[in-house]
Scaffold this motif. Structure first.
Motif, mmCIF file in Angstrom:
data_model
loop_
_atom_site.group_PDB
_atom_site.id
_atom_site.type_symbol
_atom_site.label_atom_id
_atom_site.label_comp_id
_atom_site.label_asym_id
_atom_site.label_seq_id
_atom_site.Cartn_x
_atom_site.Cartn_y
_atom_site.Cartn_z
ATOM 1 N N ASN A 168 0.839 -1.192 0.000
ATOM 2 C CA ASN A 168 0.000 0.000 0.000
ATOM 3 C C ASN A 168 0.877 1.247 0.000
ATOM 4 N N VAL A 169 0.589 2.177 -0.901
ATOM 5 C CA VAL A 169 1.409 3.379 -1.046
ATOM 6 C C VAL A 169 0.524 4.611 -0.858
ATOM 7 N N ASN A 170 0.975 5.496 0.025
ATOM 8 C CA ASN A 170 0.345 6.807 0.186
ATOM 9 C C ASN A 170 1.179 7.823 -0.591
ATOM 10 N N ASP A 171 0.608 8.334 -1.656
ATOM 11 C CA ASP A 171 1.324 9.247 -2.557
ATOM 12 C C ASP A 171 0.736 10.650 -2.389
ATOM 13 N N THR A 172 1.512 11.534 -1.789
ATOM 14 C CA THR A 172 1.080 12.916 -1.574
ATOM 15 C C THR A 172 1.943 13.847 -2.416
ATOM 16 N N LYS A 173 1.305 14.649 -3.232
ATOM 17 C CA LYS A 173 2.034 15.577 -4.103
ATOM 18 C C LYS A 173 1.428 16.972 -3.967
ATOM 19 N N VAL A 174 2.303 17.978 -3.922
ATOM 20 C CA VAL A 174 1.871 19.374 -3.927
ATOM 21 C C VAL A 174 2.624 20.085 -5.040
ATOM 22 N N VAL A 175 1.892 20.646 -5.994
ATOM 23 C CA VAL A 175 2.497 21.376 -7.104
ATOM 24 C C VAL A 175 2.418 22.870 -6.812
ATOM 25 N N LEU A 176 3.553 23.542 -6.886
ATOM 26 C CA LEU A 176 3.591 25.000 -6.809
ATOM 27 C C LEU A 176 3.471 25.533 -8.232
ATOM 28 N N TYR A 177 2.450 26.335 -8.472
ATOM 29 C CA TYR A 177 2.128 26.775 -9.829
ATOM 30 C C TYR A 177 2.089 28.302 -9.876
ATOM 31 N N TYR A 178 2.793 28.876 -10.851
ATOM 32 C CA TYR A 178 2.794 30.325 -11.047
ATOM 33 C C TYR A 178 2.531 30.617 -12.515
ATOM 34 N N ALA A 179 1.591 31.540 -12.791
ATOM 35 C CA ALA A 179 1.267 31.931 -14.163
ATOM 36 C C ALA A 179 1.217 33.438 -14.251
ATOM 37 N N ARG A 181 0.660 36.811 -17.332
ATOM 38 C CA ARG A 181 0.394 37.248 -18.699
ATOM 39 C C ARG A 181 1.523 38.125 -19.213
ATOM 40 N N PHE A 182 1.671 38.138 -20.524
ATOM 41 C CA PHE A 182 2.534 39.131 -21.156
ATOM 42 C C PHE A 182 2.024 39.362 -22.568
ATOM 43 N N SER A 183 2.475 40.473 -23.171
ATOM 44 C CA SER A 183 1.944 40.912 -24.451
ATOM 45 C C SER A 183 0.426 41.005 -24.316
ATOM 46 N N ASN A 184 -0.313 40.736 -25.365
ATOM 47 C CA ASN A 184 -1.760 40.887 -25.263
ATOM 48 C C ASN A 184 -2.501 39.566 -25.066
ATOM 49 N N ARG A 185 -1.933 38.441 -25.545
ATOM 50 C CA ARG A 185 -2.659 37.177 -25.489
ATOM 51 C C ARG A 185 -1.806 36.009 -25.007
ATOM 52 N N PHE A 186 -0.657 36.288 -24.432
ATOM 53 C CA PHE A 186 0.256 35.221 -24.030
ATOM 54 C C PHE A 186 0.275 35.043 -22.516
ATOM 55 N N GLN A 187 0.661 33.846 -22.112
ATOM 56 C CA GLN A 187 0.885 33.531 -20.708
ATOM 57 C C GLN A 187 2.042 32.548 -20.603
ATOM 58 N N TYR A 188 2.907 32.759 -19.619
ATOM 59 C CA TYR A 188 3.921 31.747 -19.305
ATOM 60 C C TYR A 188 3.625 31.190 -17.919
ATOM 61 N N GLU A 189 4.086 29.988 -17.659
ATOM 62 C CA GLU A 189 3.803 29.353 -16.377
ATOM 63 C C GLU A 189 4.948 28.455 -15.949
ATOM 64 N N VAL A 190 5.036 28.251 -14.644
ATOM 65 C CA VAL A 190 6.057 27.401 -14.045
ATOM 66 C C VAL A 190 5.369 26.495 -13.030
ATOM 67 N N LYS A 191 5.696 25.204 -13.079
ATOM 68 C CA LYS A 191 5.143 24.242 -12.120
ATOM 69 C C LYS A 191 6.288 23.446 -11.495
ATOM 70 N N LEU A 192 6.290 23.361 -10.181
ATOM 71 C CA LEU A 192 7.297 22.576 -9.470
ATOM 72 C C LEU A 192 6.596 21.660 -8.472
ATOM 73 N N PRO A 193 6.619 20.348 -8.701
ATOM 74 C CA PRO A 193 5.982 19.424 -7.768
ATOM 75 C C PRO A 193 6.932 18.999 -6.643
ATOM 76 N N VAL A 194 6.350 18.864 -5.460
ATOM 77 C CA VAL A 194 7.043 18.281 -4.303
ATOM 78 C C VAL A 194 6.219 17.066 -3.884
ATOM 79 N N GLN A 195 6.891 15.916 -3.706
ATOM 80 C CA GLN A 195 6.159 14.661 -3.551
ATOM 81 C C GLN A 195 6.681 13.864 -2.369
ATOM 82 N N ASN A 196 5.756 13.166 -1.711
ATOM 83 C CA ASN A 196 6.112 12.229 -0.645
ATOM 84 C C ASN A 196 5.480 10.879 -0.942
ATOM 85 N N LEU A 197 6.301 9.840 -0.924
ATOM 86 C CA LEU A 197 5.834 8.471 -1.118
ATOM 87 C C LEU A 197 6.067 7.703 0.176
#
Length: 376
Positions: A168-179, A181-197
């Protein structure tokens, strides 16, 4: 009595006087009824917001505000605000959306048609066709990629209980997400997961594969409440593959996302993407599709928004295909709706049960709409 009350409001804010030479002329209510949005703005609103919408007004007037007046010529601010929210602020005052209490209510002065005409004049300070409108900023789902280009920070926890190699595995993950906008219709984003098994044979914690993304909203129409977006993400092998925190290779993820509002009470969203490992020995590409429905029950931004989501994963070149449904509750905590939490329970309905149960959730902060302690 009603007219006297309204007259006192106008006098209080210095908004009913039109200067002609050195004589002050009081505008009567019959004249107000005939005014269009531009006339209303220039007569009653410009004193506090500036005739050009920039908020550049005399310092003695600005000092009476509890916050500086907004700049209506800022395209990000102007276009990300939905017209129904500005309607609420003009009709009921700034307090209704957790904004400046200096902003009075004009619902007993102007008709709804006049209020919306004022809003269109304010919107005209910016070329609206160049930017996705705030009406299309639908409530975020868990698995569906959001189509609207956004400025948000999220914590995205997932808890999965599964059986792996007889344990039996307890898998806990938390993703840090940042988004952002730039220009008129663009978006950039960064995701960093931290996980415990955690299982009877291991209890390890580490970071997962760092994800970077770029999104472009190539179509939007706020009148029929629809938006389409194309994007590209890729993950870097920053997580330990041996410990189960990463895939051990760069993964390329092109996708399409779209959303459609059905009136003001139902939001439909969908996305389809392919996750393709660069090193093919690490696994076959996967097709991941998701659909989401959210029901808009509250009249304002704050409240409870129920919904349901469907997510499917098909391994290309193999028979593996799983489908799950996710009943969910989204809770907007503030009057602006810029702080929210969401939680859902995922149930496999097709292709076996890769886990016994899974909970998904997120904590959202739309940071451009206010601080964590504002708008309550």
């Amino acid at each position: 009595m009603k007219r006297k009350f309204l007259l006192l409001i106008f006098l209080n804010f210095g908004l009913i006087f039109a200067q002609q030479d050195t004589t002050e002329q009081v505008i009567d209510f019959e004249t107000i009824k005939t005014m269009n949005g531009k006339q209303i703005y220039e007569t009653f609103c410009a004193k506090c917001h500036g005739i050009d919408g920039t908020g550049n007004i005399p310092e003695e007037i600005k000092q009476s505000w509890d916050v500086p007046p907004p700049d209506f010529t800022d395209p990000y601010f102007n276009t990300r605000e939905a017209r129904k929210d500005w309607y609420a602020v003009i009709k009921y005052g700034g307090r209704v959306r957790g904004l400046s209490q200096t902003m009075p209510a004009f619902g007993d002065v102007f008709s709804d048609e006049q209020i919306y005409d004022v809003i269109e004049h304010i919107k005209s300070f910016v070329d609206q066709k160049r930017y996705p409108q705030g009406e299309l900023n639908f409530i975020r789902a868990h698995y569906v990629t959001k189509a609207y280009v956004e400025q948000e920070f999220l914590l995205i926890p997932t808890y999965t209980y599964r059986v792996e190699n007889g344990h039996n595995v307890n898998d806990t993950k938390v993703v840090l997400y940042y988004a952002n906008r730039f220009s008129n219709r663009f978006q950039y984003e960064v995701k960093l997961p931290v996980q415990n098994l955690k299982s009877c044979v291991q209890n390890t914690t580490g970071i997962g594969d760092l994800e970077l993304g770029l999104k472009y909203a190539f179509y939007d129409n706020y009148k029929n409440l629809s938006i389409l977006t194309a994007g590209f993400e890729f993950s870097l092998p920053t997580g330990s593959e041996a410990k189960g925190f990463g895939k051990g290779t760069v993964v390329l993820v092109p996708y399409l996302a779209g959303a459609k509002g059905l009136g003001e009470k139902i939001e439909l969203q969908g996305s389809v993407k392919i996750e393709a490992p660069v090193n093919k020995s690490k696994g076959n590409p996967e097709l991941i599709y998701a659909l989401s429905t959210t029901f808009i029950l509250p009249e304002g931004r704050r409240g409870i928004f129920p919904g349901i989501e469907l997510v499917g994963t098909k391994t290309l070149g193999a028979e593996e295909h799983t489908i799950s449904i996710v009943p969910k509750i989204y809770i907007a905590l503030t009057r602006r709706g810029h702080l929210a939490i969401s939680i859902g329970r995922e149930f496999p309905i097709y292709g076996g049960s890769p886990f016994k149960y899974r909970y998904v959730g997120f904590v959202l902060w739309d940071y451009v709409d206010g601080g964590i302690f504002s708008g309550w």
